[in-house]
Design a protein around this motif. Structure first.
Motif, PDB file in Angstrom:
ATOM      1  N   LYS A  27      39.300 -81.067  25.433  1.00 32.38           N
ATOM      2  CA  LYS A  27      37.897 -81.025  24.849  1.00 32.38           C
ATOM      3  C   LYS A  27      36.861 -81.004  25.335  1.00 32.38           C
ATOM      4  O   LYS A  27      35.254 -80.578  24.426  1.00 32.38           O
ATOM      5  CB  LYS A  27      37.656 -82.931  24.874  1.00 32.38           C
ATOM      6  N   GLN A  28      36.947 -79.895  25.931  1.00 27.20           N
ATOM      7  CA  GLN A  28      35.965 -78.573  26.004  1.00 27.20           C
ATOM      8  C   GLN A  28      35.751 -77.640  25.167  1.00 27.20           C
ATOM      9  O   GLN A  28      34.932 -76.651  25.468  1.00 27.20           O
ATOM     10  CB  GLN A  28      35.652 -77.846  27.698  1.00 27.20           C
ATOM     11  N   PHE A  29      36.646 -78.182  24.136  1.00 27.98           N
ATOM     12  CA  PHE A  29      36.776 -76.913  22.639  1.00 27.98           C
ATOM     13  C   PHE A  29      36.252 -77.151  21.574  1.00 27.98           C
ATOM     14  O   PHE A  29      37.033 -78.566  21.753  1.00 27.98           O
ATOM     15  CB  PHE A  29      38.641 -76.119  23.048  1.00 27.98           C
ATOM     16  N   PHE A  30      36.031 -76.591  20.662  1.00 22.73           N
ATOM     17  CA  PHE A  30      36.043 -76.851  19.325  1.00 22.73           C
ATOM     18  C   PHE A  30      37.285 -77.013  18.549  1.00 22.73           C
ATOM     19  O   PHE A  30      37.637 -76.259  18.697  1.00 22.73           O
ATOM     20  CB  PHE A  30      35.120 -76.180  18.596  1.00 22.73           C
ATOM     21  N   MET A  31      37.086 -78.000  18.059  1.00 20.59           N
ATOM     22  CA  MET A  31      38.865 -78.432  17.396  1.00 20.59           C
ATOM     23  C   MET A  31      38.645 -77.675  15.874  1.00 20.59           C
ATOM     24  O   MET A  31      38.380 -78.993  15.035  1.00 20.59           O
ATOM     25  CB  MET A  31      38.706 -79.914  16.997  1.00 20.59           C
ATOM     26  N   ASP A  32      39.153 -76.806  16.062  1.00 28.21           N
ATOM     27  CA  ASP A  32      38.905 -76.092  15.033  1.00 28.21           C
ATOM     28  C   ASP A  32      39.952 -76.429  13.733  1.00 28.21           C
ATOM     29  O   ASP A  32      39.581 -75.916  12.796  1.00 28.21           O
ATOM     30  CB  ASP A  32      38.521 -73.938  15.127  1.00 28.21           C
ATOM     31  N   ASP A  33      41.183 -76.696  14.255  1.00 27.88           N
ATOM     32  CA  ASP A  33      42.311 -77.236  13.416  1.00 27.88           C
ATOM     33  C   ASP A  33      41.579 -78.190  12.986  1.00 27.88           C
ATOM     34  O   ASP A  33      43.024 -78.777  12.227  1.00 27.88           O
ATOM     35  CB  ASP A  33      43.573 -77.112  14.677  1.00 27.88           C
ATOM     36  N   VAL A  34      40.713 -79.303  13.296  1.00 31.96           N
ATOM     37  CA  VAL A  34      40.534 -80.392  12.943  1.00 31.96           C
ATOM     38  C   VAL A  34      39.189 -80.594  11.676  1.00 31.96           C
ATOM     39  O   VAL A  34      39.406 -81.112  10.693  1.00 31.96           O
ATOM     40  CB  VAL A  34      39.706 -81.374  13.949  1.00 31.96           C
ATOM     41  N   TYR A  35      38.415 -79.786  12.069  1.00 28.90           N
ATOM     42  CA  TYR A  35      37.642 -79.516  11.252  1.00 28.90           C
ATOM     43  C   TYR A  35      36.862 -78.625  10.841  1.00 28.90           C
ATOM     44  O   TYR A  35      37.385 -77.040  11.182  1.00 28.90           O
ATOM     45  CB  TYR A  35      35.811 -79.842  12.850  1.00 28.90           C
ATOM     46  N   VAL A  36      37.218 -78.468   9.491  1.00 33.30           N
ATOM     47  CA  VAL A  36      37.175 -77.364   8.573  1.00 33.30           C
ATOM     48  C   VAL A  36      35.561 -77.335   8.306  1.00 33.30           C
ATOM     49  O   VAL A  36      34.712 -78.229   8.628  1.00 33.30           O
ATOM     50  CB  VAL A  36      37.679 -77.363   7.276  1.00 33.30           C
ATOM     51  N   PRO A  37      35.274 -76.270   7.252  1.00 33.41           N
ATOM     52  CA  PRO A  37      33.974 -76.101   7.080  1.00 33.41           C
ATOM     53  C   PRO A  37      32.976 -77.515   6.149  1.00 33.41           C
ATOM     54  O   PRO A  37      34.708 -77.666   4.700  1.00 33.41           O
ATOM     55  CB  PRO A  37      33.804 -75.060   6.238  1.00 33.41           C
ATOM     56  N   ALA A  38      32.199 -78.203   5.715  1.00 32.20           N
ATOM     57  CA  ALA A  38      31.851 -78.810   4.515  1.00 32.20           C
ATOM     58  C   ALA A  38      30.782 -78.821   4.145  1.00 32.20           C
ATOM     59  O   ALA A  38      30.281 -77.675   4.561  1.00 32.20           O
ATOM     60  CB  ALA A  38      31.400 -79.857   6.466  1.00 32.20           C
ATOM     61  N   ARG A  39      30.896 -79.687   3.684  1.00 35.32           N
ATOM     62  CA  ARG A  39      30.033 -79.316   2.343  1.00 35.32           C
ATOM     63  C   ARG A  39      27.927 -79.263   2.835  1.00 35.32           C
ATOM     64  O   ARG A  39      27.704 -79.598   3.884  1.00 35.32           O
ATOM     65  CB  ARG A  39      29.693 -80.893   1.448  1.00 35.32           C
ATOM     66  N   SER A  40      27.169 -78.559   2.779  1.00 34.40           N
ATOM     67  CA  SER A  40      25.511 -78.106   3.353  1.00 34.40           C
ATOM     68  C   SER A  40      25.307 -79.549   2.827  1.00 34.40           C
ATOM     69  O   SER A  40      25.292 -79.764   1.799  1.00 34.40           O
ATOM     70  CB  SER A  40      25.601 -77.332   3.372  1.00 34.40           C
ATOM     71  N   ARG A  41      24.097 -79.800   3.785  1.00 36.00           N
ATOM     72  CA  ARG A  41      22.770 -80.736   2.833  1.00 36.00           C
ATOM     73  C   ARG A  41      22.481 -80.048   1.882  1.00 36.00           C
ATOM     74  O   ARG A  41      21.576 -80.604   1.013  1.00 36.00           O
ATOM     75  CB  ARG A  41      21.966 -81.456   4.508  1.00 36.00           C
ATOM     76  N   ALA A  42      22.574 -78.667   1.828  1.00 36.17           N
ATOM     77  CA  ALA A  42      21.251 -77.475   1.033  1.00 36.17           C
ATOM     78  C   ALA A  42      22.106 -77.737  -0.186  1.00 36.17           C
ATOM     79  O   ALA A  42      23.062 -77.398  -0.410  1.00 36.17           O
ATOM     80  CB  ALA A  42      21.457 -76.318   1.647  1.00 36.17           C
ATOM     81  N   MET A  43      21.125 -77.605  -1.147  1.00 35.40           N
ATOM     82  CA  MET A  43      21.329 -77.350  -2.590  1.00 35.40           C
ATOM     83  C   MET A  43      22.508 -76.678  -3.370  1.00 35.40           C
ATOM     84  O   MET A  43      21.879 -75.188  -2.661  1.00 35.40           O
ATOM     85  CB  MET A  43      20.850 -77.985  -3.979  1.00 35.40           C
ATOM     86  N   SER A  44      23.808 -76.495  -3.745  1.00 33.66           N
ATOM     87  CA  SER A  44      23.494 -74.765  -4.102  1.00 33.66           C
ATOM     88  C   SER A  44      23.015 -74.527  -5.183  1.00 33.66           C
ATOM     89  O   SER A  44      23.403 -73.468  -5.499  1.00 33.66           O
ATOM     90  CB  SER A  44      25.350 -75.068  -4.148  1.00 33.66           C
ATOM     91  N   GLN A  45      22.970 -75.138  -6.222  1.00 31.47           N
ATOM     92  CA  GLN A  45      22.225 -75.230  -7.883  1.00 31.47           C
ATOM     93  C   GLN A  45      21.394 -76.369  -8.098  1.00 31.47           C
ATOM     94  O   GLN A  45      21.246 -76.987  -7.469  1.00 31.47           O
ATOM     95  CB  GLN A  45      23.101 -75.134  -9.080  1.00 31.47           C
ATOM     96  N   GLU A  46      20.096 -75.645  -8.736  1.00 25.10           N
ATOM     97  CA  GLU A  46      18.817 -77.258  -9.692  1.00 25.10           C
ATOM     98  C   GLU A  46      19.515 -77.658 -10.250  1.00 25.10           C
ATOM     99  O   GLU A  46      20.270 -77.010 -11.210  1.00 25.10           O
ATOM    100  CB  GLU A  46      18.203 -76.283  -9.859  1.00 25.10           C
ATOM    101  N   ALA A  47      19.686 -79.454 -10.910  1.00 21.21           N
ATOM    102  CA  ALA A  47      19.736 -79.917 -11.272  1.00 21.21           C
ATOM    103  C   ALA A  47      19.628 -78.675 -12.725  1.00 21.21           C
ATOM    104  O   ALA A  47      20.716 -79.567 -13.794  1.00 21.21           O
ATOM    105  CB  ALA A  47      19.151 -81.352 -11.309  1.00 21.21           C
ATOM    106  N   ALA A  48      18.781 -78.215 -13.200  1.00 15.57           N
ATOM    107  CA  ALA A  48      18.793 -77.690 -14.454  1.00 15.57           C
ATOM    108  C   ALA A  48      20.085 -76.892 -14.927  1.00 15.57           C
ATOM    109  O   ALA A  48      20.414 -76.386 -15.649  1.00 15.57           O
ATOM    110  CB  ALA A  48      17.228 -76.892 -15.155  1.00 15.57           C
TER     111      ALA A  48
END
Length: 187
Positions: free
Chosen positions: A67-88
């Motif tokens: 548990k002292q390591f980050f489990m990179d086999d479990v946690y893949v990159p997740a969607r960011s809270r930032a928008m990738s494009q505008e609604a328009a």
């Protein structure tokens, strides 16, 4: 429980979900960024009952020393809270991939880069090894004893059994007879 598929425009009813305790009104899954990645929490859900909102955590069992390591086999990159494009842009038909972010905390090494540990030997393996070594030593002792016994038997075949320096093939009784006269002895 309902499912909204990728090509669906409506909700599809799935199996009913039964929960002990108060009746379940609704559940809401929180974003991956809200999970405690160091305790290997894979999902956090809020359960709405008639009187309360209860948090539910889904945690993977892992050894404490991992548990002292980050489990990179479990946690893949997740969607960011930032928008990738505008609604328009989306309404005009643009299809932009979502922005992904790593969930790894700063200064924590990933599990895939941990140092290799020496394999641990179980107590059963140690006991088996000790038994095998003891058996090998016992066999060696028995073999040595058998060789010594064979050497003793072999020596007794070629050496006389009597004392007084008896020689094989010579009768000891003739050597000790009183038939010898004193004149035969020289000084």
């Amino acid at each position: 429980v309902y499912e909204l598929g990728s090509g669906c425009r409506q909700l599809t009813s799935c199996t009913d979900m039964m929960v002990a305790g108060e009746p379940l009104c609704s559940i809401a899954m929180l974003p991956k960024q809200s999970c405690d990645v160091m305790s290997v929490e894979t999902m956090r859900v809020l359960r709405l009952t008639t009187t309360t909102v209860d948090p539910i955590s889904f945690i993977l069992p892992r050894a404490d020393h991992l548990k002292q390591f980050f489990m990179d086999d479990v946690y893949v990159p997740a969607r960011s809270r930032a928008m990738s494009q505008e609604a328009a842009g989306w309404l005009s038909g643009a299809n932009v991939a979502p922005i992904l972010e790593e969930l790894k905390p700063e200064g924590v090494a990933p599990l895939s880069e941990r140092p290799v540990e020496a394999p641990k030997v179980s107590k059963a393996q140690v006991t088996r090894q000790q038994i095998a070594e003891t058996a090998k030593e016992d066999k060696k002792n028995v073999d040595n004893f058998n060789r010594l016994q064979q050497m003793a038997v072999q020596r007794s075949k070629y050496q006389g059994l009597g004392s007084k320096g008896a020689v094989k093939g010579v009768d000891a009784a003739t050597l000790q007879s009183d038939d010898v006269s004193d004149s035969e002895w020289s000084d």
